[in-house]
Write an enzyme that holds these catalytic residues in place. Structure first.
Site, PDB file in Angstrom:
ATOM      1  N   MET A  30       0.850  -1.200   0.000  1.00  0.00           N
ATOM      2  CA  MET A  30       0.000   0.000   0.000  1.00  0.00           C
ATOM      3  C   MET A  30       0.884   1.247   0.000  1.00  0.00           C
ATOM      4  O   MET A  30       0.436   2.345   0.346  1.00  0.00           O
ATOM      5  CB  MET A  30      -0.933  -0.009   1.212  1.00  0.00           C
ATOM      6  CG  MET A  30      -1.906  -1.191   1.163  1.00  0.00           C
ATOM      7  SD  MET A  30      -3.442  -0.900   2.033  1.00  0.00           S
ATOM      8  CE  MET A  30      -2.871  -0.586   3.674  1.00  0.00           C
ATOM      9  N   GLY A  31       2.146   1.073  -0.392  1.00  0.00           N
ATOM     10  CA  GLY A  31       3.036   2.217  -0.534  1.00  0.00           C
ATOM     11  C   GLY A  31       3.590   2.735   0.782  1.00  0.00           C
ATOM     12  O   GLY A  31       3.563   2.047   1.793  1.00  0.00           O
ATOM     13  N   GLY A  36      11.462  -2.541   5.258  1.00  0.00           N
ATOM     14  CA  GLY A  36      10.814  -3.857   5.218  1.00  0.00           C
ATOM     15  C   GLY A  36      10.316  -4.173   3.812  1.00  0.00           C
ATOM     16  O   GLY A  36      10.558  -5.264   3.280  1.00  0.00           O
ATOM     17  N   HIS A  37       9.640  -3.187   3.183  1.00  0.00           N
ATOM     18  CA  HIS A  37       9.171  -3.393   1.807  1.00  0.00           C
ATOM     19  C   HIS A  37      10.361  -3.613   0.858  1.00  0.00           C
ATOM     20  O   HIS A  37      10.306  -4.438  -0.043  1.00  0.00           O
ATOM     21  CB  HIS A  37       8.423  -2.156   1.301  1.00  0.00           C
ATOM     22  CG  HIS A  37       7.136  -1.864   2.005  1.00  0.00           C
ATOM     23  ND1 HIS A  37       6.932  -0.740   2.761  1.00  0.00           N
ATOM     24  CD2 HIS A  37       5.960  -2.546   2.040  1.00  0.00           C
ATOM     25  CE1 HIS A  37       5.700  -0.737   3.226  1.00  0.00           C
ATOM     26  NE2 HIS A  37       5.095  -1.813   2.825  1.00  0.00           N
ATOM     27  N   GLN A  61     -10.369  -2.650   2.428  1.00  0.00           N
ATOM     28  CA  GLN A  61      -9.881  -3.277   3.664  1.00  0.00           C
ATOM     29  C   GLN A  61      -9.910  -2.310   4.849  1.00  0.00           C
ATOM     30  O   GLN A  61      -9.441  -2.659   5.935  1.00  0.00           O
ATOM     31  CB  GLN A  61      -8.497  -3.902   3.458  1.00  0.00           C
ATOM     32  CG  GLN A  61      -7.357  -2.934   3.250  1.00  0.00           C
ATOM     33  CD  GLN A  61      -6.091  -3.633   2.782  1.00  0.00           C
ATOM     34  OE1 GLN A  61      -5.994  -4.123   1.672  1.00  0.00           O
ATOM     35  NE2 GLN A  61      -5.089  -3.707   3.647  1.00  0.00           N
ATOM     36  N   LYS A 149       4.996  -9.953   9.366  1.00  0.00           N
ATOM     37  CA  LYS A 149       4.411  -9.104  10.408  1.00  0.00           C
ATOM     38  C   LYS A 149       2.890  -9.237  10.377  1.00  0.00           C
ATOM     39  O   LYS A 149       2.249  -9.299  11.409  1.00  0.00           O
ATOM     40  CB  LYS A 149       4.816  -7.635  10.236  1.00  0.00           C
ATOM     41  CG  LYS A 149       4.298  -6.774  11.383  1.00  0.00           C
ATOM     42  CD  LYS A 149       4.874  -5.395  11.342  1.00  0.00           C
ATOM     43  CE  LYS A 149       4.182  -4.524  10.332  1.00  0.00           C
ATOM     44  NZ  LYS A 149       2.803  -4.140  10.722  1.00  0.00           N
ATOM     45  N   VAL A 176      10.977  -7.348   9.444  1.00  0.00           N
ATOM     46  CA  VAL A 176      12.150  -6.455   9.453  1.00  0.00           C
ATOM     47  C   VAL A 176      11.909  -5.431  10.556  1.00  0.00           C
ATOM     48  O   VAL A 176      10.821  -4.854  10.656  1.00  0.00           O
ATOM     49  CB  VAL A 176      12.338  -5.772   8.084  1.00  0.00           C
ATOM     50  CG1 VAL A 176      13.567  -4.866   8.094  1.00  0.00           C
ATOM     51  CG2 VAL A 176      12.466  -6.822   6.983  1.00  0.00           C
ATOM     52  N   SER A 185       6.706  -0.539   9.962  1.00  0.00           N
ATOM     53  CA  SER A 185       5.338  -0.383   9.489  1.00  0.00           C
ATOM     54  C   SER A 185       5.180   1.046   8.982  1.00  0.00           C
ATOM     55  O   SER A 185       5.766   1.978   9.554  1.00  0.00           O
ATOM     56  CB  SER A 185       4.364  -0.617  10.646  1.00  0.00           C
ATOM     57  OG  SER A 185       3.097  -0.077  10.341  1.00  0.00           O
TER      58      SER A 185
HETATM   59  O1  PAF Z   1      -0.089  -5.744   3.631  1.00  0.00           O
HETATM   60  C1  PAF Z   1      -0.512  -4.816   2.909  1.00  0.00           C
HETATM   61  O2  PAF Z   1       0.151  -3.814   2.689  1.00  0.00           O
HETATM   62  C2  PAF Z   1      -1.896  -4.939   2.274  1.00  0.00           C
HETATM   63  O3  PAF Z   1      -2.788  -5.561   3.134  1.00  0.00           O
HETATM   64  C3  PAF Z   1      -1.885  -5.624   0.892  1.00  0.00           C
HETATM   65  C4  PAF Z   1      -1.417  -7.063   0.977  1.00  0.00           C
HETATM   66  C5  PAF Z   1      -0.987  -4.851  -0.056  1.00  0.00           C
HETATM   67  C6  PAF Z   1      -3.308  -5.623   0.313  1.00  0.00           C
HETATM   68  O4  PAF Z   1      -3.808  -4.335   0.171  1.00  0.00           O
END
Ligand code: PAF
Length: 284
Positions: A30-31, A36-37, A61, A149, A176, A185
């Protein structure tokens, strides 16, 4: 790095790559990318021959009371970072590309979504499973990597992929952490300086729980009582949940006999933090 905004273009790119024998590794996000990403993206590069990131803050979500509007966003910065780590394509659809007028189909994964975050965020996993399913159909990956996580999310996606016969390998990536132990996060950015030490209690709590298990404690109630005390002593934190679960079924356990998930969700001010670890019970 290529930027792709619509689903048909992403599918065409994926088809071309697949026809050329490439192996597509995909990291949905989600940017507001953090280290970690970036670790997930580096892993994607190693595991595939083409790596794709999606950046999409998924409205389905978030409950109406949650932080969809204020969720941190920095598309320019994200694209720079993804380029730096060598990502081949970024899929960045607008909301109405993913959810056009008339959209009405959702993916519901059943039992593994009932406990933990499913209790406090009842629409969360429906939104996650739906968007990940849609992203998989757009990106057509061979492999997709998710952080541990969000352990219950990882289990949910694995379940969906298995139950729906999706030919995609799902890989879990270790949590991470910042130098001080806080799990990375995008929401950490909400924490004030005063809240940071409170947030660190989560990781401390996981370590103390493992120590208890190492010293022979097997009773879930006892471990959770100690965890609750540690999280709340000193104030500033409200426990959403602290639970011990079977890591495959996400059902509560009463006695620790094998690898057991200790999952925490804690409000620190207006910020909800989650963290977890697998407790290991070595026979003594
Ligand atoms: O973990 C996230 O960032 C989100 O829940 C995901 C998997 C990208 C779905 O929107």
């Amino acid at each position: 790095m290529r930027r792709v905004e619509n689903i048909a273009d992403m599918q065409r790119l994926a088809d071309t790559w697949r026809a050329g024998g490439e192996r597509i590794a995909f990291v949905p996000t989600m940017g507001f990318l953090h280290e970690g990403h970036l670790d997930l993206l580096r892993t994607a590069r190693k595991m595939g021959t083409k790596s794709v990131i999606s950046i999409f803050v998924n409205p389905t979500q978030f409950a109406p009371t949650e932080d969809f509007e204020s969720y941190p966003r920095d598309l320019g910065g994200d694209l720079d970072l993804a380029t730096e780590v060598g990502t081949d394509a970024a899929f960045i659809p607008p909301v109405d590309e993913m959810y056009p007028e008339g959209f009405q189909t959702y993916v519901h994964v059943d039992r593994v979504t009932e406990n933990l975050c499913g209790r406090s965020r009842p629409i969360f996993f429906r939104g996650v499973a739906t968007v990940v399913c849609k992203l998989f159909h757009a990106v057509k990956p061979h492999i997709s990597i998710f952080g541990q996580k969000d352990f219950q999310q990882l289990v949910t996606i694995k379940r969906m992929v298995k139950d729906m016969n999706m030919d995609i390998e799902i890989v879990g990536h270790p949590i991470v952490r910042e130098k001080d132990g806080l799990a990375m996060s995008s929401r950490n950015t909400y924490l004030t300086q005063e809240q940071r030490p409170v947030a660190l209690r989560l990781n401390r709590c996981l370590k103390e729980a493992q120590k208890l298990v190492d010293s022979g404690e097997r009773n879930a109630e006892m471990i959770l009582k100690a965890a609750g005390d540690l999280l709340t002593t000193g104030g500033g934190a409200t426990v959403d949940y602290a639970r011990l679960c079977n890591p495959d079924t996400i059902e509560d356990v009463e006695v620790i006999s094998g690898p057991t998930l200790l999952a925490l969700a804690v409000w620190v001010g207006k910020t909800r933090l989650i963290d977890n670890c697998l407790l290991k019970a070595i026979k003594n």
